[in-house]
Design an enzyme around this catalytic site. Sequence first.
Site, short mmCIF file in Angstrom:
data_model
loop_
_atom_site.label_atom_id
_atom_site.label_comp_id
_atom_site.label_asym_id
_atom_site.label_seq_id
_atom_site.Cartn_x
_atom_site.Cartn_y
_atom_site.Cartn_z
N HIS A 96 12.48 31.76 64.36
CA HIS A 96 13.36 31.13 65.35
C HIS A 96 13.10 29.62 65.45
O HIS A 96 14.03 28.81 65.39
CB HIS A 96 13.14 31.80 66.71
N GLU A 97 11.83 29.27 65.59
CA GLU A 97 11.50 27.84 65.74
C GLU A 97 11.71 27.08 64.43
O GLU A 97 12.05 25.90 64.45
CB GLU A 97 10.04 27.70 66.20
N HIS B 126 15.22 25.78 64.39
CA HIS B 126 15.35 24.51 65.11
C HIS B 126 14.79 23.35 64.27
O HIS B 126 15.42 22.29 64.16
CB HIS B 126 14.58 24.57 66.43
#
Length: 248
Positions: free
Chosen positions: A60-61, A64
């Site tokens: 997920h990170e 980003h």
Amino acid sequence: MFDDPERTAYDVRFRCLGFPVRVHPLFWLVAALLGGSFLQMGLLYWLLWIAVVFVAVLVHELGHALAYRYHGSAAAIILWMFGGLTVADRVPYRRGARIVVTLAGPFAGFALAAVLYGLARLTPWPVRGAPTELAFTYHLLIVVNLYWGIFNLLPVYPLDGGQVCREVCEGWRAGAGRYLSLQISLWTASLLALYGLLGWWEELRGGGPLSRVLPPWVPLGSWWTALLFGLLAWQSYQLLQHERYRRW
């Protein structure tokens, strides 16, 4: 709760795809507590749960971070408490670019879940004839990535959905958009905290109206969802009061 935590001597540090990653000790503690029910299946399944949470949050990170890199910003990843945080040296100027960076996290998890699902459809690996532990890890990776992404898309600040909601509201109503987005965040988090309490109450009683009405793929609330969204509702309330004072 969602700011950059202080560094400790027990942080785990490494690099992934060129990004510095720091794992705070509280990340392991919270993941272990949330997966306490897996201890009934055995220590190995509990450890597999923690590993799956680590992979899901890291992916997920990374979504980003890669989006930040695409827009010319350097980023670092921190895993702690209830999830992770990606810190960039500068935020994209354009609103559309900021929204893309925000949505890149949940959709990275969705992409991983889709790849795993497609892999099982095209080949006999890893569910048919595989060891139970491997099949468990496979299914858990899909479920956690899907639900973690959906959870982050909720319009609650500072979740990804809350940040997108703020960008959209500010673009729609200049000067009042942040105030409106915090109102949405407060009410959404408060309702979800109440839902968590009701789900926890039904769990203690062994069933109830929510269990009978909701489809099986909708997770019931629990003590930790009630706690988390209660904290987020309180944080949104404080930010809303600050925004009222600033506007006044």
